[in-house]
Design an enzyme around this catalytic site. Structure first.
Site, PDB file in Angstrom:
ATOM      1  N   SER A 135       0.855  -1.179   0.000  1.00  0.00           N
ATOM      2  CA  SER A 135       0.000   0.000   0.000  1.00  0.00           C
ATOM      3  C   SER A 135       0.893   1.231   0.000  1.00  0.00           C
ATOM      4  CB  SER A 135      -0.889  -0.039   1.256  1.00  0.00           C
ATOM      5  OG  SER A 135      -1.691   1.126   1.347  1.00  0.00           O
ATOM      6  N   LYS A 161      -0.904  -0.890  -4.502  1.00  0.00           N
ATOM      7  CA  LYS A 161      -2.155  -0.186  -4.157  1.00  0.00           C
ATOM      8  C   LYS A 161      -1.814   1.263  -3.873  1.00  0.00           C
ATOM      9  CE  LYS A 161      -4.741  -0.239   0.182  1.00  0.00           C
ATOM     10  NZ  LYS A 161      -5.472  -1.109   1.137  1.00  0.00           N
ATOM     11  N   LYS A 163      -3.018   4.854  -2.476  1.00  0.00           N
ATOM     12  CA  LYS A 163      -4.013   5.585  -1.698  1.00  0.00           C
ATOM     13  C   LYS A 163      -4.429   6.795  -2.522  1.00  0.00           C
ATOM     14  CE  LYS A 163      -4.193   3.392   2.282  1.00  0.00           C
ATOM     15  NZ  LYS A 163      -5.466   2.834   2.790  1.00  0.00           N
ATOM     16  N   ASP A 189      -7.188   2.809  -3.205  1.00  0.00           N
ATOM     17  CA  ASP A 189      -7.959   2.797  -1.962  1.00  0.00           C
ATOM     18  C   ASP A 189      -8.285   4.231  -1.562  1.00  0.00           C
ATOM     19  OD1 ASP A 189      -9.084   2.386   0.528  1.00  0.00           O
ATOM     20  OD2 ASP A 189      -7.349   1.384   1.410  1.00  0.00           O
ATOM     21  N   GLU A 214     -11.089   0.483  -3.794  1.00  0.00           N
ATOM     22  CA  GLU A 214     -11.440   0.095  -2.426  1.00  0.00           C
ATOM     23  C   GLU A 214     -12.139   1.254  -1.718  1.00  0.00           C
ATOM     24  OE1 GLU A 214      -7.922  -1.344  -0.492  1.00  0.00           O
ATOM     25  OE2 GLU A 214      -8.837  -1.380   1.496  1.00  0.00           O
ATOM     26  N   ASP A 239     -13.963  -2.302   2.261  1.00  0.00           N
ATOM     27  CA  ASP A 239     -13.083  -2.500   3.412  1.00  0.00           C
ATOM     28  C   ASP A 239     -13.882  -2.062   4.648  1.00  0.00           C
ATOM     29  OD1 ASP A 239     -11.191  -2.208   5.453  1.00  0.00           O
ATOM     30  OD2 ASP A 239      -9.787  -0.992   4.317  1.00  0.00           O
ATOM     31  N   LYS A 263     -10.102  -7.809   6.911  1.00  0.00           N
ATOM     32  CA  LYS A 263      -9.179  -7.446   7.991  1.00  0.00           C
ATOM     33  C   LYS A 263      -9.740  -8.045   9.266  1.00  0.00           C
ATOM     34  CE  LYS A 263      -7.618  -2.952   6.236  1.00  0.00           C
ATOM     35  NZ  LYS A 263      -7.960  -1.506   6.291  1.00  0.00           N
ATOM     36  N   GLY A 291      -4.405  -4.859   5.644  1.00  0.00           N
ATOM     37  CA  GLY A 291      -3.361  -4.668   6.647  1.00  0.00           C
ATOM     38  C   GLY A 291      -3.610  -3.398   7.428  1.00  0.00           C
TER      39      GLY A 291
END
Ligand code: NPQ
Ligand code: MG
Length: 368
Positions: A135, A161, A163, A189, A214, A239, A263, A291
Site C-alpha cells: 500500500s 495499491k 491511496k 484505496d 477500495e 473495506d 481485515k 493490513g
C-alpha cells in the site's frame, strides 16, 4: 481452559516513512498488545485500532477501556472449551470488534500453543507462502510516487495499491500505469473520501484497468456503492463497510461490491474473518487480506489467513520493513514477492524481549 489474566501493553513503533491516507498522516504507530495468560499457556493478540477514530469508530484508548471494563472481566470464572466460545460469551457487548479481535486472538494463540497447532492449520490454510502487495501512501508529487513504486517493485512486490483522495487520483494512476505498463497489478484505496456525486469523476479511472477501487464511499453507504458500481466499470471492493459475515453477505447481495478486503481486526477476529471468506467463496467473490500496519504478531496471523483458498488476490501483507526498521518479532522478509506462512505453534512467532521492552510505553495487568 481458564483465563487467569491479561496484560495490556502499549508500544510506540516509529514508521520508516510517514504514511499519508485520505484521513491523515501518521509518522509512528501506537499499538495495544494483549498477552493472555491461561491455566495452560499464554498467547498474544494485537489490536489494530488507531489512536483516533478516523479509519473506523474504534480508537486505542476506547479499545483498552472496553477490554478492561467489560470484555476481559466478562471471561472471569468461565471455563472455555476454546477461543471459539469467546465471541458468543461476550455477544452481549456490542461493537468494539477490534478490541474483541485482539482478545480472541490472544486466547486462540494460547490455546493453539498448548496444543502445538498453528494458526495456519487451525484456519484451514492451503498454501505455505502467500503473494504480497504493498500500500503506497499519498505523496507530495507524482515523481516522488513513481520513485516509491519503482523501489517497491524492485523489492519484488507483486501488486501496487495507491491511496487516493480528491485531487490525487486520476493523475497518479495514469502516471503509474504509463510508467510501469499494463501488466502491473494496480488498485486504489479511497478510505471513504468520495461521494456518489463523484461517480462521473471516478469513472475516469475506468480506462486504467485497475483490479479494484477500495471503499470509495462512507462506511454505511452500501446502497451508494451499489449505485456507483452501475456507473463505473472498475470493480468495487469494500473495506470499512464490511464488519461481519452478515454485512458481507448483504453487501454482496445488494451489488455493493465484487471483491472484499478482509481485515480480522475490523470484523471481530480470525474466526469471523474465516466466515467472511466462506461467504465470499460461496458467492464467487474474491477476497484478499488487508493490513493495519501490524507488527510481526498481527502480520503472522494475517499471513496464515491469507493462505486460505479464497484469498485469490495479493494482500497488504507486506514485509516488516515496509513499515518498521526493527520489528518486535523476527522480521517478515519478502522472498520473490511472497511471505512464508508461519508453521510453528500458535502465531509461530514471539516478541523479542529486548526489542519489546524498548518500544513499550506502558503495561497494565488485568487479573481475573
Ligand atoms: C486500509 N491500510 O486498507 C488501511 C488503512 C490504514 C495498509 O492501506 C497508521 C497510519 C495506521 C495509516 C492503519 C493500508 C493505519 C493507516 C490502516 C492506514 O484502508
Ligand atoms: Mg482500505
Amino acid at each position: 481452559m481458564k483465563l487467569t489474566g491479561v496484560e495490556m501493553r502499549r508500544i510506540a513503533m516509529p514508521l520508516v516513512s510517514p504514511f499519508r491516507t485520505s484521513f491523515g498522516t501518521q509518522t509512528s504507530r501506537d499499538i495495544l498488545l494483549l498477552r493472555a495468560v491461561t491455566d495452560q499457556s499464554e498467547g498474544w493478540g494485537e489490536c489494530v485500532a488507531l489512536p483516533s477514530p478516523v479509519y473506523s469508530p474504534e480508537y486505542i484508548d476506547g479499545a483498552a477501556d472496553v477490554l478492561r471494563r467489560f470484555l476481559i472481566p466478562g471471561l472471569a470464572g468461565v471455563e472455555l472449551a476454546g477461543a471459539h466460545q469467546i465471541a458468543e460469551r461476550l455477544s452481549g457487548f456490542l461493537g468494539h470488534r477490534m478490541a474483541l479481535a485482539a482478545l480472541e486472538t490472544a486466547v486462540l494463540d494460547a490455546e493453539l500453543r498448548s496444543e502445538e497447532r498453528s494458526f495456519a492449520r487451525e484456519l484451514g490454510a492451503v498454501h505455505d507462502r502467500v503473494p504480497c502487495g504493498v500500500s503506497v501512501g499519498i505523496m507530495s508529487s507524482v515523481p516522488a510516487l513513481l520513485e516509491a513504486v519503482e523501489g517497491y517493485l524492485a523489492e519484488g512486490y507483486l501488486r501496487i495499491k495507491l491511496k487516493i483522495e480528491p485531487g490525487w487520483d486520476v493523475e497518479p494512476v495514469r502516471a503509474v500505469r504509463e510508467r510501469f505498463g499494463d501488466a502491473l497489478l494496480l488498485q486504489v484505496d479511497a478510505n471513504t473520501a468520495y461521494r456518489l456525486a463523484d461517480a462521473r469523476h471516478l469513472a475516469r479511472l475506468d480506462p486504467f484497468d485497475l483490479l479494484l477501487i477500495e471503499q470509495p464511499l462512507p462506511e454505511e453507504d452500501i446502497l451508494g456503492h451499489a449505485d456507483l458500481q452501475q456507473r463505473i466499470s472498475t470493480p468495487i471492493c469494500l473495506d470499512e463497510s464490511i464488519t461481519s459475515a452478515q454485512s458481507a453477505a448483504a453487501a454482496i447481495r445488494l451489488g455493493a461490491c465484487q471483491i472484499v478486503n478482509i481485515k480480522p481486526g475490523r470484523v471481530g477476529g480470525y474466526l469471523e474473518a474465516r466466515r467472511i471468506h466462506d461467504v465470499c467463496v460461496a458467492q464467487g467473490v474474491p477476497v484478499w487480506c488487508g493490513g493495519m500496519l501490524e507488527t510481526g504478531l498481527g502480520r503472522a496471523a494475517n499471513v496464515a489467513l491469507a493462505a486460505l483458498p479464497g484469498f485469490t488476490l495479493p494482500g497488504d501483507t507486506s514485509s516488516s520493513r515496509r513499515y518498521y526498521e526493527d520489528d518486535i518479532t523476527e522480521p517478515f522478509v519478502l522472498d520473490e514477492g511472497h511471505l512464508a506462512v508461519p508453521q510453528g505453534p500458535g502465531l509461530g512467532v514471539l516478541p523479542r524481549p529486548d526489542r519489546l521492552a524498548e518500544v513499550t510505553t506502558s503495561t497494565e495487568w488485568i487479573a481475573l
